[in-house]
Design an enzyme around this catalytic site. Structure first.
Site, PDB file in Angstrom:
ATOM      1  N   ASP A   1      -8.539  -8.841   3.096  1.00 45.11           N
ATOM      2  CA  ASP A   1      -8.317  -7.768   4.075  1.00 45.11           C
ATOM      3  C   ASP A   1      -9.483  -7.662   5.056  1.00 45.11           C
ATOM      4  OD1 ASP A   1      -7.263  -5.588   5.341  1.00 45.11           O
ATOM      5  OD2 ASP A   1      -7.667  -4.163   3.743  1.00 45.11           O
TER       6      ASP A   1
ATOM      7  N   GLU B   1     -13.116  -2.571  11.208  1.00 45.11           N
ATOM      8  CA  GLU B   1     -12.931  -1.739  10.015  1.00 45.11           C
ATOM      9  C   GLU B   1     -13.968  -2.020   8.916  1.00 45.11           C
ATOM     10  OE1 GLU B   1      -9.059  -2.134   8.271  1.00 45.11           O
ATOM     11  OE2 GLU B   1      -9.631  -1.036   6.474  1.00 45.11           O
TER      12      GLU B   1
ATOM     13  N   GLU C   1       0.824  -1.209   0.000  1.00 45.48           N
ATOM     14  CA  GLU C   1       0.000   0.000   0.000  1.00 45.48           C
ATOM     15  C   GLU C   1       0.864   1.266   0.000  1.00 45.48           C
ATOM     16  OE1 GLU C   1      -2.772  -0.675   3.292  1.00 45.48           O
ATOM     17  OE2 GLU C   1      -4.033  -1.814   1.901  1.00 45.48           O
TER      18      GLU C   1
END
Ligand code: GCV
Length: 872
Positions: free
Chosen positions: A417, A445, A338
């Site tokens: 993820d 998240e 990332e």
């Protein structure tokens, strides 16, 4: 201004029963209302005692006073406590014992320093107990952080023994004993040995030095503020105490997207203060480091891990850290991921990068957690063989055996993820000569960000129990990560936790069940979800059987409920993956390099990851698992779209088509979210009013947002597939009046993007030039009692106000001041105000007045009116 005249029927109107600001603590306009509900329950309810308001700060360590009957069972508890030693940990254990007994039994144990000639609770290591009581028969097999709890009669005296192989074990044993009393368990004949499942039981915080937290949903950092470590670290110490109480022994404190400054010489004394706060609880301090540190802050012209100057720099750095923090635990590394720099910049491997750090830290006994979350986020989405899910295995499997002994590869549970449903990462079965740890995520998240209830232990349980079948043997993930399968010395469990300054730590009182659950699973990876949920409920809300049954049931149902309105058939959480990761945004997955693709088109959906025709990802699993997933027939429905691309008309094992399943599941999920709220309401008067109202507000919000999700996903599937809902629900909403169809004064219609983020793709907003705007419609139903929902947008960039009146009589008003993640009207900010019960007659004029504020334009999506449940 609106007239203040009350309608004749106004007696039937009562304000909504809870505040509509689930996350805004400072304004509690409706608290008074909630209090009256509790008062009502007190006067007319069933078994209601006086329940002191609680903030949630004490979490599961409340040590609430036991009632007389329960405390009588502990009457014979020795009045004396002896700590056989004076270490900081032992002192914590002794003081914790005193604190717990004082709280629960209203007695203060007396401190003695040697074994007395009277009954006592003895806290000590195996060695010190052996020395003090030569006749004590100590069971074998207690090592590391393990402990032994036992009630023994010695020389005719009653002793409770809390023995640890090390001091940390004594502390853990003390917490375990207190937990039993708190849960009103029988300890009259206790005799048990507990050994942790794995040596690594760590949490990661993603706190930035500025005080913000990446993917944190509960206020600012407990460690940092404005670029420095906080002066007051009381919360850090309290956090360590909570962690220790469930056996967690390490915590990294800063974002894995690490600021290199954390290891600068002038900063180390600051983090040393956090280590001081952790130390009494046996929690080792760790930090995230940036592999480019030698160049960015070290003054070198390189960070090439094979350059001797780089090795020397890491060595010097850790020598310095250990001078300040002798019990420093280790570092976590995110590299080549990332946008983070990594060894690939020099053509080096993760093993090179991990080992250079590992060799510098090894003489001090530290660990390096190297994250397997390494992938290219610029993948070409047009290339059908590209697959982000393959990245971790492709990168790390060839390096098996090349990592030093103090390196642990930290692997997210799934290959993508932290999605609401993923198969387990094949890398978990792909390392036989390398230490590994599974990375779970307590901070929600992708699973509702602590605004939605989602107890993740059942999901983790499934991952840990999954039999990877490595080399044809029984190799459940829990044994692979603990090191048991391949006889690794290191390994275990890590969770991203992200607690914040919010008093209740995670922003939703029930979300703490996930932190507790993580700790308990890391300690004992065989514990069932049911046991963990029940323990946590008893410790957090007390032992009232109705409370225990209700909350346990809610927790256990919540993951599947959340999954059912957010991510069907393993397709991944259909959220806005380019932004907040919160509300629905199914279209955002495609046509970008991030690789969270679901490949939906007019004909079908799902990633073909088969060996035969797809990306070949499935070949990364051992043969039996490969066979399971390669075949459409044997792939479980809940993972179908993760592994296969199928037509919307494909028939599932359940007998339904994919498309009808998606529609049914979303309607069912939204309905069940509503039931969660009803279940909670049944606890009015049984739970203290502060936590009762805090949870209720969140569940009310969740019930509304589940409908936003349901409609967005169903509309998107409908517009993508063109196949209508066989039950006629999708796109048809009885009782719904679109805002753009109302009579507007000042308000203007606009297109919401993406269109599925609002009902009919449109909403209305009050332009900046207007001070106030009005939307009006006439009620055309039969006279009766109704509930009226206003779906509006509550953005972060303003606090607009709303007033609802009926035939000019004000019936409700509120300020849009929640903290929802977004500055635009969309599915992240869409929220609901429920007004109930409300009497309506045909012809009544319902008017909504919106007063915009800054960037928030008092936008409204729709109003929905339905008879109250009493009338239905
Ligand atoms: C810390 C996800 C999150 C990122 C996070 C990353 C990671 O992509 O959205 O915020 O970065 O995971 O785990 O490193």
């Amino acid at each position: 201004m609106l007239p203040n005249r009350r309608r004749e029927e106004a007696t039937l109107f009562s304000p909504p029963i809870s505040q509509r600001r689930p996350f805004h603590r400072k304004r509690c306009v409706w608290k008074a209302c909630l209090k009256s509900i509790v008062l009502f329950a007190l006067l007319f309810g069933g078994q209601v005692g006086s329940l002191r308001g609680e903030t949630g700060e004490a979490a599961w360590l409340r040590y609430a006073r036991l009632d007389k009957a329960a405390s009588d069972n502990y009457r014979s508890l020795p009045a004396v406590v002896v700590a056989l030693g004076d270490s900081e940990l032992l002192t914590s254990a002794r003081d914790e014992w005193i604190r717990g007994v004082q709280g629960m039994l209203e007695r203060t144990p007396r401190i003695e320093h040697n074994v007395p000639k009277e009954p006592a609770v003895l806290l000590g290591t195996l060695a010190s107990l052996r020395a003090a009581l030569s006749s004590l028969q100590i069971p074998s097999g207690i090592s590391g952080d393990g402990f032994w709890l036992s009630r023994q009669r010695i020389h005719d005296l009653d002793f409770i023994i809390v023995a640890g192989a090390d001091d940390r074990g004594i502390l853990y044993g003390t917490f375990a004993l207190l937990s039993k009393i708190s849960q009103q368990r029988n300890i009259a004949r206790i005799d048990e040995v507990q050994q942790p499942s794995a040596p690594v039981r760590w949490v990661n915080q993603w706190d930035n030095l500025s005080g913000t937290i990446e993917r944190g949903y509960a206020g600012p950092s407990i460690f940092f503020d404005s670029g420095n470590v906080r002066t007051d670290l009381t919360r850090a110490g309290e956090y360590a105490r909570l962690l220790a109480s469930v056996g967690i022994n390490g915590c990294t404190i800063n974002n894995v997207n690490a600021d290199p400054k954390i290891i600068q010489s002038d900063f180390i004394p600051q983090i040393a203060r956090i280590a001081d706060a952790f130390r009494p609880w046996g929690v080792q301090l760790g930090i995230a480091v940036d592999v480019s540190g030698p160049k960015i802050i070290g003054g070198l012209d390189t960070f090439d891990p094979l350059d001797p100057r780089v090795a020397e720099w890491w060595k010097r750095t850790f020598d310095e850290i250990y001078r300040e923090i002798p019990d420093f635990g280790g570092v976590v590394v995110k590299a080549d991921s990332e946008g983070r720099l990594g060894p690939s910049a020099y053509g080096r491997t993760p093993a090179d990068a991990a080992n250079v750090i590992a060799r510098a830290i090894e003489p001090h006994g530290g660990l390096v957690f190297y994250r397997a979350f390494v992938y290219d986020h610029h993948l070409d989405w047009r290339h059908l063989k590209n697959d982000r899910a393959k990245a971790a295995y492709d990168t790390f499997h060839p390096l098996d055996g090349k990592f030093d002994e103090n390196v642990v590869i930290q692997i997210k549970y799934g290959p993508i993820d932290f999605q609401v449903r993923e198969p387990v990462s094949p890398l978990l079965g792909g390392l036989e000569r390398t230490n590994e740890a599974i990375e779970l995520q307590v901070t929600q998240e992708y699973t509702g960000q602590q605004r939605h209830l989602c107890f993740l232990v059942p999901m983790w349980r499934e991952s840990l129990d999954f039999d990877m079948g490595v080399n044809g043997a029984d190799t459940p993930v829990k044994d692979l990560v603990s090191g048991k399968t391949f006889h690794r010395r290191m390994g275990g469990f890590v969770a991203v936790t992200n607690v914040g300054m919010d008093l209740d730590w995670l922003g939703h009182p029930l979300a703490m069940a996930n932190l507790y659950g993580f700790g308990r699973l890391a300690w004992d990876s065989d514990l069932t979800s049911e046991k963990i949920a029940e323990e946590w409920t008893r410790l957090t809300f007390g032992n009232d059987p109705v409370v225990v049954k209700t909350i346990t049931g809610m927790l256990l149902a919540s993951w599947k409920i959340y999954e059912s309105y957010t991510g069907p058939l393993g397709v991944g959480t259909l959220t806005d993956i380019l932004g907040s990761h919160y509300g629905p945004g199914p279209g955002s997955s495609e046509r970008n390099g991030w690789g969270q693709w679901h490949r939906a088109d007019r004909n079908g959906i799902g990633m073909d990851r088969t060996v035969a025709t797809g990306t070949g990802y499935i070949a990364q699993y051992p043969v039996n698992v490969e066979a399971l997933y390669e075949s459409l027939q044997t792939t479980p429905d809940e993972l179908l779209l993760f592994f296969h691309h199928v037509a919307y008309t494909y028939v599932l094992h359940s007998g339904k088509t994919v498309i009808q399943h998606v529609y049914d599941l979303h309607y069912d999920g939204a309905e069940r979210a509503q039931h969660l709220m009803e279940d909670w309401k049944s606890l009015a008067g049984r739970v203290d009013d502060e936590r009762y109202s805090a949870v209720l507000a969140r569940l009310e919000y969740q019930a509304g947002h589940a409908i936003v999700w349901r409609d967005a996903i169903c509309d998107w599937f409908y517009s993508t597939s063109g196949i209508p809902d066989a039950k006629g629900r999708v796109g048809h909403h009885p009782g719904r009046i679109e805002a753009e169809a109302m009579q507007l004064r000042g308000y203007e219609p606009f297109d919401v993007t993406p269109p599925e983020a609002a009902s009919g793709g449109k909403a209305i907003e009050c332009p900046p030039a207007q001070r106030e705007c009005f939307a009006t419609f006439q009620f055309s139903g039969a006279a009766g009692l109704y509930e009226l929902d206003v779906e509006y947008f509550d953005q972060e960039n303003g606090e607009s106000r709303f007033r609802v009146s009926i035939d000019e009589q004000l019936v409700d008003q509120w300020t849009a001041s929640d903290h929802l993640p977004g500055t635009r009207p969309n599915a992240d900010t869409s929220t609901r105000r429920r007004i109930t019960p409300l009497t309506l007659r045909p012809g009544d004029r319902v008017q909504i007045e919106g007063l915009p504020d800054h960037g928030e334009r008092a936008a409204i999506d729709y109003v929905e009116i339905r008879p109250t449940s009493a009338q239905r």
